[in-house]
Design a protein around this motif. Sequence first.
Motif, mmCIF file in Angstrom:
data_model
loop_
_atom_site.group_PDB
_atom_site.id
_atom_site.type_symbol
_atom_site.label_atom_id
_atom_site.label_comp_id
_atom_site.label_asym_id
_atom_site.label_seq_id
_atom_site.Cartn_x
_atom_site.Cartn_y
_atom_site.Cartn_z
ATOM 1 N N VAL A 75 43.361 41.390 26.195
ATOM 2 C CA VAL A 75 43.302 41.386 27.539
ATOM 3 C C VAL A 75 42.826 42.193 28.263
ATOM 4 C CG1 VAL A 75 44.646 40.704 29.627
ATOM 5 C CG2 VAL A 75 45.143 39.586 27.601
ATOM 6 N N GLY A 76 43.290 43.649 28.055
ATOM 7 C CA GLY A 76 42.611 44.847 28.673
ATOM 8 C C GLY A 76 41.235 44.874 28.649
ATOM 9 N N ARG A 118 45.453 34.074 34.620
ATOM 10 C CA ARG A 118 45.346 35.480 35.262
ATOM 11 C C ARG A 118 44.449 36.693 34.819
ATOM 12 N NH1 ARG A 118 51.434 36.898 35.754
ATOM 13 N NH2 ARG A 118 51.529 35.008 34.121
ATOM 14 N N ALA A 119 44.207 36.515 33.402
ATOM 15 C CA ALA A 119 43.521 37.481 32.740
ATOM 16 C C ALA A 119 42.134 37.183 33.288
ATOM 17 C CB ALA A 119 43.510 37.431 31.126
ATOM 18 N N SER A 120 41.752 35.863 33.248
ATOM 19 C CA SER A 120 40.477 35.456 33.658
ATOM 20 C C SER A 120 40.032 35.900 35.159
ATOM 21 C CB SER A 120 40.208 33.975 33.253
ATOM 22 O OG SER A 120 38.904 33.652 33.753
ATOM 23 N N LEU A 121 40.922 35.726 35.891
ATOM 24 C CA LEU A 121 40.484 36.058 37.325
ATOM 25 C C LEU A 121 40.583 37.713 37.428
ATOM 26 C CD1 LEU A 121 40.755 35.170 40.068
ATOM 27 C CD2 LEU A 121 43.243 35.190 40.269
ATOM 28 N N ALA A 122 41.475 38.580 36.511
ATOM 29 C CA ALA A 122 41.433 39.683 36.678
ATOM 30 C C ALA A 122 40.045 40.168 36.199
ATOM 31 C CB ALA A 122 42.462 40.506 35.744
ATOM 32 N N ARG A 123 39.586 39.726 35.110
ATOM 33 C CA ARG A 123 38.241 39.960 34.711
ATOM 34 C C ARG A 123 36.909 39.707 35.723
ATOM 35 N NH1 ARG A 123 35.935 36.933 29.463
ATOM 36 N NH2 ARG A 123 35.818 35.291 31.028
ATOM 37 N N ALA A 124 37.349 38.569 36.432
ATOM 38 C CA ALA A 124 36.062 38.498 37.349
ATOM 39 C C ALA A 124 36.316 39.593 38.661
ATOM 40 C CB ALA A 124 36.406 37.083 38.017
ATOM 41 N N ILE A 153 50.758 42.538 29.260
ATOM 42 C CA ILE A 153 50.124 41.867 28.076
ATOM 43 C C ILE A 153 48.717 42.395 27.787
ATOM 44 C CG2 ILE A 153 51.191 39.556 28.375
ATOM 45 C CD1 ILE A 153 48.750 38.732 29.886
ATOM 46 N N LEU A 154 48.344 43.295 28.328
ATOM 47 C CA LEU A 154 47.142 44.210 28.225
ATOM 48 C C LEU A 154 46.668 44.274 26.825
ATOM 49 C CD1 LEU A 154 46.654 46.743 31.074
ATOM 50 C CD2 LEU A 154 45.517 44.451 30.908
ATOM 51 N N SER A 155 47.443 44.477 25.929
ATOM 52 C CA SER A 155 47.005 44.840 24.602
ATOM 53 C C SER A 155 46.983 43.702 23.651
ATOM 54 C CB SER A 155 48.065 45.757 23.836
ATOM 55 O OG SER A 155 49.205 45.268 24.030
ATOM 56 N N SER A 205 44.591 34.428 22.454
ATOM 57 C CA SER A 205 45.041 33.147 21.903
ATOM 58 C C SER A 205 46.596 33.023 21.697
ATOM 59 C CB SER A 205 44.479 33.338 20.368
ATOM 60 O OG SER A 205 45.131 34.403 19.642
ATOM 61 N N GLY A 206 47.173 34.143 21.951
ATOM 62 C CA GLY A 206 48.687 33.925 21.806
ATOM 63 C C GLY A 206 49.466 33.772 23.269
#
Lengths: 281, 358
Positions: free
Chosen positions: B95-96, B143-149, B128-130, B134-135
Amino acid sequence: MAIAKILRALALSLVLAFFLFPIVWILLMSFQTNEEILRLPPSTFFRPTLGNYIALISGHLETAAGELDITFLHNLWNSILLSTSSVALALLLGVPAAYAFARFRFRLGEDIAFTMLSFRFAPPLLVLLPLSLYFQDLGLNDTYLGLIWVYQLICLPLILWIVRGYFEDASPDIEYAYRIDGHSWWRAFTRIAVPLAGPGIAAAGLLSFIFAWNNFVFALILASADKQPVTVGALAFVTASGIQYGQIAAAIVLSILPTLALALYAQRWLVEGLSLGAVKG
Amino acid sequence: MSLVLEHVSKTYGVGASAVHAVRDVSLAIAPGEIVALLGSSGCGKTSTLRMIAGFERVSAGGITLAGRRIDTLAPAARRVAMAFEGYALYPPLSVGENIGFGLSRRLGRTEIAKRVREIAELLDISDILSRRPSGLSGGQQQRASLARALAREADLYLLDEPMGQLEPQLRAILRGRVKALIKARGLTAVLVTHDQTEANAMADRIAVMEAGVLQQFCPPAQMREQPANLFVATFIGEPPMNVLPLERDGNRVLLAGTIPLSLHSIRLPIARTLVLGLRPHRIKLGEGPLTGVVSSNQWLGDQAHVAIRFADRLVVAVSQAKVPHAAGEQIAFGFAEEDAHFFDAETGDALVGERIPA
């Protein structure tokens, strides 16, 4: 429960014995001399000999009827060269094509894809006569290039359809995300789409390698002795002085080794790739 | 940065089977503004977003971002960041790494790590950064996708249903945080959603789309008070606006064919078939010139929803206080004239009645 387990084991053993018997028999024959193989009544016990393998590798065979030159190792080399090059070319052409069929809707797209597939179920004998005439005109007769070209009939449709299913399964959004992050279309294809379809590509490549390896009739008609693969080369053991069963058995063992090793190594991908890619509509 | 869509259309296919996904949409979004594209699924909002991002070519029209014409550029050259509805995280990366992926290498490793940490903290995904995508649950991936954007530096941020998978409580919290972040950094964002609460909470202006056509583009409050047409009027607001047919009889206006409606302060345009729109929250119960039969009366803990059978239709009213009437009882109701909306029954367009000076 215990009975069910035993019955199942028994059934599995029967199936295994049924399917593996010819292979075991051939393996045993490859360590026997022709006289031992043809002995009547046949005996279960024999003195194993490496003579067949030595004859194949050295290229000379001493028989009662005289000396015979064998080009088996050259045939094996031809098989490896033809199959590997054919699969490599088919991957080079088929993977981008599969991507295009999976991602883009274009005029006649489905028709072209289906035509490619139909090459798989056209009987080879139907195309061989015109093909050999054309090949003679073009000077492609008895060349590696010509054979590799014809082998695309075997490899390309297989790769195209299996890999296409894989590309369709993968969401295009990941490629979009990569492109919007500042990468070109080509990099998204090579860095995202191809790795994601990796298992499918590996499975398709392996399967088409096996099909190419096992092909007989194209090389029989379109190539002469020094370009022929093992499948055709094995015919050389049917000599005027009799059939060299021992050498044939040894040759079969040697020629299934590469595909067997590949299949064992990649069994997991094969099952996964085929079930995910090709079966799913 | 400013985004301008000029007469943008998108057509799939050709000839008789052509599908017009987006028809002649023009929008101008100011720098630092958050705009929500709101509509039901298939209304053209996602097609519009994909044309801005560059995944679809515009069939007609032009898109300008920060003064640059971008509709012919490759997605990579448009300088936009996007959060995908289907997350689209890179599967082999953690995720990170996903969040840091789009950041320029020139920032240096420590700066990238710092920004990833900050945005992860904001969206509650520090733990969950590390982990690999898939899990993770749908909400975590989203939220990871939003954070990436949001971690990227871009001229425009496209958020496609960025919170649809989150639990309601978390959604409410993150709406506020994300809006605050966008405002603090002065970013321009286009938010695609079918959730009007989300649009109302986050957007400065809302663009309502239906059948590929932009229906109305204005601030949320105005959309509620002055809907441009019948579609927007019934689409915005929960429960939806009540719609009742009006008939003209000379100078009188008849509600449901029989009940004369006396309007003191509004003069309606003449010679039209009309529709009266009433917001459930603005209907006064227990008093007024109209009478109906209570069909159902539900107390939802903080408000009452009362359905009234009136002239073969159900009129829904919302009251802040409990309503004593049980089902089957008669109830009187009415409305203030300034709360009435009028629409042309044929075109659906809103009619602004002429105010009669008192």
